[in-house]
Enzyme design. Sequence first.
Site, PDB file in Angstrom:
ATOM      1  N   HIS A 105       3.683   4.083  -3.312  1.00  0.00           N
ATOM      2  CA  HIS A 105       4.003   2.882  -2.537  1.00  0.00           C
ATOM      3  C   HIS A 105       5.471   2.957  -2.151  1.00  0.00           C
ATOM      4  O   HIS A 105       6.333   3.164  -2.999  1.00  0.00           O
ATOM      5  CB  HIS A 105       3.705   1.639  -3.379  1.00  0.00           C
ATOM      6  CG  HIS A 105       3.646   0.352  -2.599  1.00  0.00           C
ATOM      7  ND1 HIS A 105       4.646  -0.041  -1.735  1.00  0.00           N
ATOM      8  CD2 HIS A 105       2.707  -0.625  -2.549  1.00  0.00           C
ATOM      9  CE1 HIS A 105       4.301  -1.209  -1.193  1.00  0.00           C
ATOM     10  NE2 HIS A 105       3.134  -1.588  -1.667  1.00  0.00           N
ATOM     11  N   GLU A 123      -0.471  -1.161   5.027  1.00  0.00           N
ATOM     12  CA  GLU A 123      -1.093  -2.184   4.187  1.00  0.00           C
ATOM     13  C   GLU A 123      -1.377  -3.439   5.005  1.00  0.00           C
ATOM     14  O   GLU A 123      -0.554  -3.865   5.820  1.00  0.00           O
ATOM     15  CB  GLU A 123      -0.174  -2.511   2.996  1.00  0.00           C
ATOM     16  CG  GLU A 123      -0.802  -3.522   2.043  1.00  0.00           C
ATOM     17  CD  GLU A 123      -0.074  -3.639   0.704  1.00  0.00           C
ATOM     18  OE1 GLU A 123       0.786  -2.786   0.405  1.00  0.00           O
ATOM     19  OE2 GLU A 123      -0.383  -4.589  -0.036  1.00  0.00           O
ATOM     20  N   ASP A 140      -5.404  -5.028   1.062  1.00  0.00           N
ATOM     21  CA  ASP A 140      -4.977  -5.832  -0.091  1.00  0.00           C
ATOM     22  C   ASP A 140      -5.777  -7.133  -0.057  1.00  0.00           C
ATOM     23  O   ASP A 140      -5.695  -7.898   0.910  1.00  0.00           O
ATOM     24  CB  ASP A 140      -3.461  -6.104   0.017  1.00  0.00           C
ATOM     25  CG  ASP A 140      -2.913  -6.832  -1.201  1.00  0.00           C
ATOM     26  OD1 ASP A 140      -3.480  -7.890  -1.558  1.00  0.00           O
ATOM     27  OD2 ASP A 140      -1.918  -6.363  -1.782  1.00  0.00           O
ATOM     28  N   HIS A 178      -6.113  -2.731  -2.662  1.00  0.00           N
ATOM     29  CA  HIS A 178      -5.309  -3.419  -3.674  1.00  0.00           C
ATOM     30  C   HIS A 178      -6.112  -4.627  -4.119  1.00  0.00           C
ATOM     31  O   HIS A 178      -6.452  -5.482  -3.305  1.00  0.00           O
ATOM     32  CB  HIS A 178      -3.969  -3.897  -3.081  1.00  0.00           C
ATOM     33  CG  HIS A 178      -2.967  -2.807  -2.907  1.00  0.00           C
ATOM     34  ND1 HIS A 178      -1.834  -2.969  -2.139  1.00  0.00           N
ATOM     35  CD2 HIS A 178      -2.907  -1.560  -3.429  1.00  0.00           C
ATOM     36  CE1 HIS A 178      -1.120  -1.852  -2.187  1.00  0.00           C
ATOM     37  NE2 HIS A 178      -1.766  -0.971  -2.956  1.00  0.00           N
ATOM     38  N   ASP A 226       1.124 -14.997   0.229  1.00  0.00           N
ATOM     39  CA  ASP A 226       1.309 -13.777  -0.552  1.00  0.00           C
ATOM     40  C   ASP A 226       1.818 -14.029  -1.969  1.00  0.00           C
ATOM     41  O   ASP A 226       2.906 -13.591  -2.338  1.00  0.00           O
ATOM     42  CB  ASP A 226       2.247 -12.800   0.185  1.00  0.00           C
ATOM     43  CG  ASP A 226       2.263 -11.427  -0.472  1.00  0.00           C
ATOM     44  OD1 ASP A 226       1.471 -11.200  -1.416  1.00  0.00           O
ATOM     45  OD2 ASP A 226       3.071 -10.584  -0.051  1.00  0.00           O
TER      46      ASP A 226
HETATM   47 ZN    ZN Z   1       1.505  -8.975  -1.967  1.00  0.00          ZN
HETATM   48 FE    FE Z   2      -0.595  -4.838  -2.083  1.00  0.00          FE
HETATM   49 FE    FE Z   3       2.202  -3.584  -1.124  1.00  0.00          FE
END
Ligand code: ZN
Ligand code: FE
Ligand code: FE
Length: 277
Positions: free
Chosen positions: A67, A142, A176, A211, A224
């Site tokens: 990442h 992402e 994610d 994710h 988030d």
């Molecule tokens: Zn996040």
């Molecule tokens: Fe993530």
């Molecule tokens: Fe991330």
Amino acid sequence: MLRIGCHLSSSKGFLAMAQTAQSIGANTFQFFTRNPRGGAAKEWIQSDIDAMLAFMAGADIATPLAHAPYTLNACAAEEGIRSFALNTMKDDLQRLERIPGVMYNFHPGSHVKQGAEKGIELIADTLNRVLWQEQSTTVLLETMAGKGSEIGRSFEELRRILDRVELSEKMGVCLDTCHVWDGGYDIAEHLEEVLQEFDDVIGLCRLKAVHLNDSMNVCGSHKDRHEKIGKGNIGMYAFERIINHPKLRDLPFYLETPNELSGYAEEIALLRNLFHI
Ligand code: ZN
Ligand code: FE
Ligand code: FE
């Protein structure tokens, strides 16, 4: 077989991460290529990488997911911030050639008042300057929650980046679950439709990793904030369906939930119990 791991600290090196992964029942893991807040990366020690690869082969641990530091902004308005992102990604991609089969995930960036179109252009431009024909690492965009001016809040935005990348065969997407939920995709009630939309807009062949995070907020909140699996608004039942879905079950899953190692071990065990063999 369920491929699952979590984000691990890279402060003790590569072999230590693989050993930690094994100790918590993980069979893959994710790590930051350098301090997540940016800055110079420590030298990678080849003997440590070799020891990790040998350990992983013996313990059936799959290649980790790298990442990028989340402070990188490839579409910043300021040229200095953009070139920092460019140089960091270049350096990371060079280093990652030493880990066969690794993938490199990054947050597309925030356009900060320049508008999404300009942001998309700048991100694609960065990618066109860091990717090279012979590289073996796949680079993943992402999916983002759309907090502030984040690019990647919709599948369409990611598609528009991919459309501008010349070596697009080097590119994939990491989904994610917290981010898409916060972005407005209801994976709890409408997983099938969301995956269909992903397939229509981006193509499921681009989806390379997931994710796994629950969310503290409601669908479409653009916040988030990750929550422990089953403790947030997405809920346990959705995660059971996600890890078992025929279009997802063979992908690697990475937890980025607010946990210490023992909490990750529990979540991994829980999810293994929910996985249909
Ligand atoms: Zn996040
Ligand atoms: Fe993530
Ligand atoms: Fe991330």
